[in-house]
Design an enzyme around this catalytic site. Structure first.
Site, PDB file in Angstrom:
ATOM      1  N   HIS A  86      38.619  42.867  35.014  1.00 45.08           N
ATOM      2  CA  HIS A  86      37.554  42.388  35.776  1.00 45.08           C
ATOM      3  C   HIS A  86      37.639  41.055  36.096  1.00 45.08           C
ATOM      4  O   HIS A  86      37.790  40.128  35.120  1.00 45.08           O
ATOM      5  CB  HIS A  86      36.235  42.992  35.366  1.00 45.08           C
ATOM      6  CG  HIS A  86      35.043  42.511  36.167  1.00 45.08           C
ATOM      7  ND1 HIS A  86      34.895  43.120  37.428  1.00 45.08           N
ATOM      8  CD2 HIS A  86      34.055  41.289  36.321  1.00 45.08           C
ATOM      9  CE1 HIS A  86      33.749  42.331  38.247  1.00 45.08           C
ATOM     10  NE2 HIS A  86      33.367  41.463  37.317  1.00 45.08           N
ATOM     11  N   ASN A 114      39.384  48.566  31.626  1.00 44.80           N
ATOM     12  CA  ASN A 114      39.129  48.066  33.074  1.00 44.80           C
ATOM     13  C   ASN A 114      39.377  46.444  32.941  1.00 44.80           C
ATOM     14  O   ASN A 114      39.092  46.013  32.036  1.00 44.80           O
ATOM     15  CB  ASN A 114      37.874  48.478  33.453  1.00 44.80           C
ATOM     16  CG  ASN A 114      37.696  47.889  35.019  1.00 44.80           C
ATOM     17  OD1 ASN A 114      38.436  48.001  35.902  1.00 44.80           O
ATOM     18  ND2 ASN A 114      36.352  47.135  35.257  1.00 44.80           N
ATOM     19  N   ASN A 149      48.137  44.068  39.594  1.00 44.80           N
ATOM     20  CA  ASN A 149      48.053  44.462  38.070  1.00 44.80           C
ATOM     21  C   ASN A 149      48.928  45.848  37.581  1.00 44.80           C
ATOM     22  O   ASN A 149      49.345  45.775  36.652  1.00 44.80           O
ATOM     23  CB  ASN A 149      46.426  44.631  37.708  1.00 44.80           C
ATOM     24  CG  ASN A 149      46.024  43.389  37.608  1.00 44.80           C
ATOM     25  OD1 ASN A 149      45.998  42.472  36.752  1.00 44.80           O
ATOM     26  ND2 ASN A 149      44.971  43.040  38.532  1.00 44.80           N
ATOM     27  N   MET A 165      38.223  51.014  42.923  1.00 47.19           N
ATOM     28  CA  MET A 165      37.255  50.914  43.321  1.00 47.19           C
ATOM     29  C   MET A 165      36.028  52.080  43.674  1.00 47.19           C
ATOM     30  O   MET A 165      34.930  51.954  44.221  1.00 47.19           O
ATOM     31  CB  MET A 165      37.077  50.222  44.857  1.00 47.19           C
ATOM     32  CG  MET A 165      38.140  48.722  45.006  1.00 47.19           C
ATOM     33  SD  MET A 165      37.755  47.658  43.825  1.00 47.19           S
ATOM     34  CE  MET A 165      36.242  46.914  44.580  1.00 47.19           C
ATOM     35  N   ARG A 166      36.116  52.864  42.686  1.00 46.47           N
ATOM     36  CA  ARG A 166      35.175  53.808  42.547  1.00 46.47           C
ATOM     37  C   ARG A 166      34.544  53.964  41.002  1.00 46.47           C
ATOM     38  O   ARG A 166      35.169  53.812  40.223  1.00 46.47           O
ATOM     39  CB  ARG A 166      35.649  55.341  42.716  1.00 46.47           C
ATOM     40  CG  ARG A 166      36.339  55.321  44.180  1.00 46.47           C
ATOM     41  CD  ARG A 166      36.960  56.618  44.422  1.00 46.47           C
ATOM     42  NE  ARG A 166      35.882  57.840  44.448  1.00 46.47           N
ATOM     43  CZ  ARG A 166      35.059  57.983  45.399  1.00 46.47           C
ATOM     44  NH1 ARG A 166      35.141  57.201  46.509  1.00 46.47           N
ATOM     45  NH2 ARG A 166      34.151  59.056  45.267  1.00 46.47           N
ATOM     46  N   GLY A 183      47.390  46.569  43.961  1.00 47.14           N
ATOM     47  CA  GLY A 183      48.210  47.125  42.744  1.00 47.14           C
ATOM     48  C   GLY A 183      48.989  45.942  42.202  1.00 47.14           C
ATOM     49  O   GLY A 183      50.110  46.126  41.487  1.00 47.14           O
TER      50      GLY A 183
HETATM   51  C1  GRF Z   1      41.874  42.518  40.123  1.00 48.40           C
HETATM   52  O1  GRF Z   1      41.235  41.304  40.383  1.00 48.40           O
HETATM   53  C2  GRF Z   1      40.688  43.091  39.199  1.00 48.40           C
HETATM   54  O2  GRF Z   1      40.288  42.229  38.186  1.00 48.40           O
HETATM   55  C3  GRF Z   1      39.675  43.811  39.749  1.00 48.40           C
HETATM   56  O3  GRF Z   1      40.338  44.555  41.229  1.00 48.40           O
HETATM   57  C4  GRF Z   1      41.478  43.308  41.426  1.00 48.40           C
HETATM   58  C5  GRF Z   1      42.659  44.425  41.635  1.00 48.40           C
HETATM   59  O4  GRF Z   1      43.800  43.522  42.067  1.00 48.40           O
HETATM   60  N1  GRF Z   1      39.144  45.051  39.260  1.00 48.40           N
HETATM   61  P1  GRF Z   1      45.352  44.345  42.298  1.00 48.40           P
HETATM   62  O5  GRF Z   1      44.960  45.573  43.193  1.00 48.40           O
HETATM   63  O6  GRF Z   1      45.708  44.539  40.896  1.00 48.40           O
HETATM   64  O7  GRF Z   1      46.114  43.095  42.897  1.00 48.40           O
END
Ligand code: GRF
Length: 203
Positions: free
Chosen positions: A107, A105, A15, A88-89, A13
């Site tokens: 990535h 999203n 982000n 992750m789903r 988390g």
């Molecule tokens: C990030 O690198 C994002 O780009 C990808 O999953 C990761 C999540 O990281 N979709 P966090 O849980 O926000 O630290």
């Protein structure tokens, strides 16, 4: 209508934290949902005083029932926009359709290179000299929708997954709040695969 953002996250988390820490976006985060018991993201939400909900797929008979519960929760909370932050789903068509044009999203690669769950590892294995971060609108296909923001990150000699991920994260934590702010303020103009970010009104 006032924007109410839900953030969906399965893991650390970081982000989510960047979104919470952005004054404009943070004030709009109304709900955090995770599919993983013990996800650090849930703890971050609670600490920020944001409603945190676990929807554990193991508690539902099938994927459809899990997604129905998710949609009901989003509707109950009056959620207008969704940010996936390490969720992750793969979301099914009903959820995607309900939030089309209103769901982002992030990535850790320059899409369309290296989609999927192991983007950083895959980029290193390929030997690319440049990778990066992509923020895109969500459609039915994985890591596929119209691109809102992208930024390149060089791969350095001696990089491993951890060192490269750390530099990607720095970019992610700057790019995602900017993209989500534009989404919430209705500043994304979408024409097919082309997205233009309109300038924020000065105030
Ligand atoms: C990030 O690198 C994002 O780009 C990808 O999953 C990761 C999540 O990281 N979709 P966090 O849980 O926000 O630290």
């Amino acid at each position: 209508m006032e924007a109410r953002l839900a953030v969906l996250a399965s893991g650390e988390g970081t982000n989510l934290q960047a979104l919470l820490d952005d004054p404009e976006v943070g004030a709009r985060v109304a709900l955090v949902v995770s599919d993983r018991p013990g996800a650090r993201a849930l703890e971050r939400a609670r600490r920020a005083g944001v409603r945190a909900e676990l929807l554990d797929p193991a508690a539902f008979p099938d994927r459809e029932a899990h997604e129905r519960a998710l949609l009901e929760l989003l509707a109950r909370e009056g959620i207008t926009h969704v940010a996936l932050a390490g969720y992750m789903r793969v979301l099914g068509p009903t959820v995607v359709d309900a939030y089309r044009g209103r769901m982002l999203n992030i990535h850790p690669s320059l899409l369309p290179s290296f989609p999927g769950a192991h983007a950083v590892r895959d980029a290193l294995a390929w030997g690319v000299k440049v990778t990066g971060v992509t923020v895109h609108l969500v459609d039915e296909e994985v890591d596929h929708g119209p691109i809102v923001l992208q930024e390149a990150v060089p791969v350095l000699e001696g990089d491993d997954e951890a060192s490269l991920l750390a530099r990607l994260h720095e970019v992610e934590h700057r790019l995602y709040p900017a993209a989500v702010r534009a989404l919430l303020e209705g500043r994304l103009e979408v024409r097919g695969r082309w997205v233009r970010i309109l300038e924020a009104a000065r105030g």
